[in-house]
Design a protein around this motif. Sequence first.
Motif, short mmCIF file in Angstrom:
data_model
loop_
_atom_site.label_atom_id
_atom_site.label_comp_id
_atom_site.label_asym_id
_atom_site.label_seq_id
_atom_site.Cartn_x
_atom_site.Cartn_y
_atom_site.Cartn_z
N VAL A 27 -13.33 3.99 -5.61
CA VAL A 27 -12.31 3.00 -5.94
C VAL A 27 -12.20 2.91 -7.46
O VAL A 27 -13.21 2.74 -8.14
CB VAL A 27 -12.67 1.61 -5.37
CG1 VAL A 27 -11.62 0.58 -5.77
CG2 VAL A 27 -12.82 1.65 -3.87
N GLU A 74 -14.32 2.96 -12.39
CA GLU A 74 -14.79 3.06 -11.02
C GLU A 74 -15.47 1.75 -10.63
O GLU A 74 -16.24 1.20 -11.41
CB GLU A 74 -15.79 4.21 -10.88
CG GLU A 74 -15.14 5.57 -10.99
CD GLU A 74 -16.14 6.69 -10.80
OE1 GLU A 74 -16.95 6.63 -9.85
OE2 GLU A 74 -16.10 7.63 -11.61
N THR A 119 -7.70 4.26 -4.49
CA THR A 119 -8.86 4.85 -3.82
C THR A 119 -8.61 6.32 -3.59
O THR A 119 -7.47 6.76 -3.39
CB THR A 119 -9.16 4.18 -2.46
OG1 THR A 119 -8.06 4.38 -1.58
CG2 THR A 119 -9.42 2.70 -2.63
N TYR A 152 -15.92 8.13 -0.93
CA TYR A 152 -14.85 7.17 -1.17
C TYR A 152 -15.07 6.56 -2.55
O TYR A 152 -16.14 6.03 -2.83
CB TYR A 152 -14.98 6.10 -0.10
CG TYR A 152 -13.92 5.05 -0.04
CD1 TYR A 152 -14.08 3.84 -0.70
CD2 TYR A 152 -12.77 5.24 0.70
CE1 TYR A 152 -13.13 2.85 -0.62
CE2 TYR A 152 -11.81 4.26 0.80
CZ TYR A 152 -11.99 3.06 0.13
OH TYR A 152 -11.05 2.08 0.21
N ALA A 204 -5.43 -1.27 -7.41
CA ALA A 204 -6.54 -0.33 -7.34
C ALA A 204 -6.05 0.98 -6.73
O ALA A 204 -5.02 1.03 -6.07
CB ALA A 204 -7.67 -0.90 -6.51
N SER A 235 -10.35 9.26 -1.13
CA SER A 235 -11.31 9.49 -0.06
C SER A 235 -11.02 10.84 0.58
O SER A 235 -9.98 11.45 0.32
CB SER A 235 -11.20 8.38 0.99
OG SER A 235 -9.89 8.35 1.53
N ARG A 269 -17.81 -0.99 -4.70
CA ARG A 269 -16.83 -0.81 -3.62
C ARG A 269 -16.69 0.65 -3.20
O ARG A 269 -15.86 0.98 -2.36
CB ARG A 269 -15.46 -1.33 -4.04
CG ARG A 269 -15.46 -2.82 -4.23
CD ARG A 269 -14.09 -3.29 -4.58
NE ARG A 269 -14.09 -4.74 -4.72
CZ ARG A 269 -13.08 -5.43 -5.15
NH1 ARG A 269 -11.97 -4.83 -5.51
NH2 ARG A 269 -13.16 -6.74 -5.24
N SER A 270 -17.47 1.52 -3.81
CA SER A 270 -17.36 2.95 -3.54
C SER A 270 -18.53 3.43 -2.67
O SER A 270 -19.50 2.71 -2.48
CB SER A 270 -17.35 3.73 -4.86
OG SER A 270 -16.24 3.36 -5.65
N ARG A 294 -4.63 -5.48 -5.04
CA ARG A 294 -5.87 -6.19 -4.74
C ARG A 294 -5.59 -7.65 -4.47
O ARG A 294 -4.72 -8.26 -5.10
CB ARG A 294 -6.86 -6.09 -5.90
CG ARG A 294 -7.35 -4.70 -6.16
CD ARG A 294 -8.54 -4.64 -7.11
NE ARG A 294 -8.55 -5.61 -8.16
CZ ARG A 294 -8.31 -5.36 -9.44
NH1 ARG A 294 -7.99 -4.15 -9.82
NH2 ARG A 294 -8.36 -6.31 -10.35
N HIS A 332 -10.26 0.66 -10.39
CA HIS A 332 -9.47 -0.56 -10.54
C HIS A 332 -9.17 -0.80 -12.01
O HIS A 332 -9.82 -0.26 -12.89
CB HIS A 332 -10.17 -1.76 -9.89
CG HIS A 332 -11.41 -2.18 -10.59
ND1 HIS A 332 -12.65 -1.93 -10.10
CD2 HIS A 332 -11.60 -2.83 -11.76
CE1 HIS A 332 -13.56 -2.40 -10.92
NE2 HIS A 332 -12.95 -2.94 -11.94
N THR A 374 -4.74 6.47 -2.29
CA THR A 374 -4.12 5.21 -1.86
C THR A 374 -4.03 4.27 -3.05
O THR A 374 -5.03 4.06 -3.75
CB THR A 374 -4.94 4.54 -0.73
OG1 THR A 374 -5.11 5.48 0.33
CG2 THR A 374 -4.26 3.30 -0.23
N THR A 399 0.83 -1.21 0.00
CA THR A 399 0.00 0.00 0.00
C THR A 399 0.87 1.26 0.00
O THR A 399 1.79 1.38 0.79
CB THR A 399 -0.93 0.02 1.23
OG1 THR A 399 -1.70 -1.17 1.24
CG2 THR A 399 -1.86 1.22 1.19
#
Length: 158
Positions: free
Chosen positions: A125, A114, A136, A123, A134, A138, A118-119, A156, A127, A152, A79
């Motif tokens: 995401v 997008e 992100t 926030y 991925a 936020s 997962r969003s 995955r 991918h 970030t 990360t």
Amino acid sequence: MRKLAMLTLALASLPPTALAQTARSQPPPYCFDLSRIVDLAVTKERFASIAGRPRQGDFRDTNLVLPDWKDCSLYGATTYTCDSEEMENAAEAEKARVATLDQVKSCFGAGWAEAAERSSPNYVVLHNAARPVAITLSTDQTDSRKHVVRLTVFVRRN
């Protein structure tokens, strides 16, 4: 001289949105480095080549800081994270998150989408279907009660 006059006339007749698109199509200054970070994420070594000194917990400094971002760090082996400049309120941060999403999309183009499932409203995401990585974006509040956009990049698992 006549060609110059015709070109000037043609440009003057363009709608303002067309001229704005040309200005907007410039990639942000961090695109090249963000692409490098995404490329590193999928290598065997992950972020080892950009890891700096240890921080508290499982965080480390990084020697690859995105231009115009601050407090960039690595968390674990998979990360990479950075914060935007601080803003006074949540509304400013949300507006900046939306603008940053457009910028990041312009860095990568096709192949990135997008992940709506997962969003959430604060926030998002992004991918890549071809790579297990991925991004992100936020909003968050700092200890000093200022607001930031957090970017970030992570590997995955699925």
